[in-house]
Design a protein around this motif. Structure first.
Motif, PDB file in Angstrom:
ATOM      1  N   GLU A  90      -1.465   4.113 -10.020  1.00 15.81           N
ATOM      2  CA  GLU A  90      -0.813   4.115  -8.802  1.00 15.81           C
ATOM      3  C   GLU A  90       0.562   3.812  -9.302  1.00 15.81           C
ATOM      4  OE1 GLU A  90       0.072   1.519  -4.693  1.00 15.81           O
ATOM      5  OE2 GLU A  90      -1.481   3.035  -4.878  1.00 15.81           O
ATOM      6  N   THR A 135       4.584   1.879  -8.706  1.00 11.96           N
ATOM      7  CA  THR A 135       5.349   1.680  -7.388  1.00 11.96           C
ATOM      8  C   THR A 135       6.695   1.649  -7.754  1.00 11.96           C
ATOM      9  OG1 THR A 135       3.780   0.039  -6.936  1.00 11.96           O
ATOM     10  CG2 THR A 135       6.155   0.591  -5.484  1.00 11.96           C
ATOM     11  N   PHE A 136       7.681   2.520  -7.301  1.00 10.60           N
ATOM     12  CA  PHE A 136       8.953   2.275  -7.364  1.00 10.60           C
ATOM     13  C   PHE A 136      10.366   1.793  -6.294  1.00 10.60           C
ATOM     14  CE2 PHE A 136       7.727   5.936 -10.236  1.00 10.60           C
ATOM     15  CZ  PHE A 136       8.676   5.505 -11.197  1.00 10.60           C
ATOM     16  N   GLN A 137      10.623   0.951  -6.714  1.00 12.21           N
ATOM     17  CA  GLN A 137      11.950   0.125  -5.169  1.00 12.21           C
ATOM     18  C   GLN A 137      13.406   0.214  -5.948  1.00 12.21           C
ATOM     19  OE1 GLN A 137       9.825  -3.245  -4.456  1.00 12.21           O
ATOM     20  NE2 GLN A 137      11.303  -4.403  -3.215  1.00 12.21           N
TER      21      GLN A 137
END
Length: 498
Positions: free
Chosen positions: A488, A490-492
């Protein structure tokens, strides 16, 4: 040190190093099935486990490929089966006559995918019907062999599903209850068909049962391979040559050729059913192949049918290749398959969800094709998918390797005094072995202390009563590495800084 009675100089040698644990082989599958013959220079190998290491050895001991025979039949109206070819808008099917013997072509697929040393148990010849009892007797023959670590029976797919499932249950019982040191690779019945249409995966899960699932893995779908070449086939693989002659004559009549050329080709076609042939079989095959597109199309259809193989043998080769190059602790997945054109059924991301994770726990490993990457093994779970201990193939097979290696090494201490010197020797021996495995990446942990622990001694693993009973208990704790099955990222978004 003995008691000296004669004056002189005596030399006493003492061991400076403890005994070592030798890592047992992990990539030695045993194949059971039917062959053309089974002899070694006149000595029968029928119902015997025989070790080979190449396809040439297999051919020398067990003969060549089965002579598959097809009949050309008109397709019935309303049939859901896809036609193999058509002539004048009339569809025809190639129907295999007799049993389909998978072992020979499966062995080719095994060696193409990195297979090496293996055992073969021939339980019959090609002219015999494939029977469950004979194949199951081949499993029992393996009881006398300690080296095999995998069990593969491609010919099980030629049985009806009821007998085939019973044979697979016998494989699970052999691996998980009787031997406890080998792993079964299973195929799915009707694995060349869509899951939704055939219900093949659901039927497999419902019928297999729940015993010893952590000692086996199953793969779906079957594979379109390239082990059989068009040059391996000819009109001799067709049983009803009169139908073939009629179809080829029709093709010639519908082509725009001069009459002389038509008569020349028809003369060659006539030889198919003639008692007196002017050409050899090889020459006639060559002439027909050059003159008739239909003849070539029929052979291509027969080739495609023979190249459709269950994946278990290819996976045995992948296990062997991964074990030899990376170690048994590496999951045998994300690896491309050699000699494979495509999976028989294309699986999407959503379709694989039910294969990989299910409430029944019987995970089925998918074989999928990816653009630019070819056909990849895209799953690494045992059939015991709900178990946190034995969910992954590499975890179970690594534990088997550790157990067997330590078991064989400590056998040297049976009947040794059950005292602290023996305990320290065994502990240091196992510690050294597990340290070497940890250094190679087989155990998880930043330090050896995090990766494993070995405990033995009075008050630690044994009671005084254990010692009186002659029992020496050793406890080994290991942190096995598990595959990163789900990654996984995660992009933000962040605020602009300049």
């Amino acid at each position: 040190m003995g008691q000296y009675k004669t004056p002189g100089v005596y030399i006493v040698e003492k061991n400076a190093f403890p005994n070592s644990v030798v890592e047992v082989a992990t990539a030695v599958p045993a194949f059971i099935g039917y062959t053309e013959r089974s002899d070694n220079k006149g000595k029968s190998l029928l119902n015997k486990a025989w070790r080979i290491s190449s396809m040439s050895e297999f051919i020398s001991f067990y003969g060549g490929a089965p002579k598959s025979q097809f009949a050309i039949n008109a397709q019935k109206k309303g049939s859901a089966i896809e036609a193999d070819f058509s002539v004048n808008d009339k569809a025809y099917l190639l129907e295999l006559q007799g049993s389909r013997y998978f072992l020979y072509h499966s062995m080719m697929l095994f060696f193409q995918n990195g297979g090496g040393a293996c055992y073969v148990v021939s339980v019959g010849k090609f002219d015999e019907a494939i029977e469950k009892n004979k194949l199951e007797s081949g499993v029992k023959i393996l009881l006398k062999e300690q080296e095999p670590t995998m069990v593969v029976i491609p010919d099980a797919m030629s049985l009806d599903q009821k007998d085939g499932i019973a044979l697979q249950q016998a494989m699970l019982d052999h691996c998980g209850r009787v031997m406890k040191n080998r792993f079964a690779i299973l195929d799915i019945f009707d694995g060349d068909k869509e899951v939704q249409d055939s219900g093949c995966v659901e039927n497999f899960r419902n019928d297999l049962g729940t015993n010893f699932l952590d000692y086996a893995a199953a793969y779906y779908p079957w594979l379109n391979t390239s082990v059989v070449q068009t040059s391996d086939l000819s009109f001799e693989n067709i049983t009803n040559l009169d139908v073939l002659k009629e179809l080829l004559d029709t093709e010639v009549d519908n082509t725009q050729l001069v009459d002389a050329k038509k008569e020349e080709i028809k003369a060659q076609i006539t030889e198919l059913t003639s008692d007196k042939k002017t050409s050899t079989s090889a020459e006639l095959h060559k002439n027909l192949n050059a003159a008739s597109q239909l003849y070539g199309a029929i052979l291509l259809s027969a080739r495609a049918r023979l190249n459709l193989l269950p994946p278990s043998a290819a996976m045995a080769g992948v296990y062997s290749m991964v074990d030899n190059f990376r170690g048994v602790w590496k999951a045998p997945a994300n690896v491309s398959l050699n000699g494979v054109v495509s999976p028989a059924v294309e699986i999407t991301h959503d379709q694989q969800e039910d294969l990989n994770v299910t409430t029944a726990g019987k995970s089925i490993n998918a074989i999928r094709s990816f653009i630019g990457e070819g056909t990849l093994v895209w799953g690494a779970r045992t059939l015991d998918g709900n178990s946190l201990d034995w969910r992954y193939i590499n975890v179970r097979r690594t534990m088997i390797m550790l157990e067997e290696s330590i078991k064989l090494a400590t056998k040297a201490y049976v009947f040794e005094p059950n005292v602290s010197n023996t305990w320290v020797t065994i502990k240091s021996m196992v510690n050294n072995f597990l340290t070497s495995i940890w250094k190679r990446g087989g155990l998880a942990g930043a330090t050896p202390e995090d990766a494993f622990g070995v405990y033995v001694g009075l008050g630690e693993t044994m009671t005084p009563q254990d010692i009186l009973d002659g029992v020496l208990r050793v406890t080994v704790l290991v942190a096995l590495s598990r595959p990163a099955e789900f990654i996984e990222i995660t992009f933000q978004q962040q605020m602009q800084k300049s």
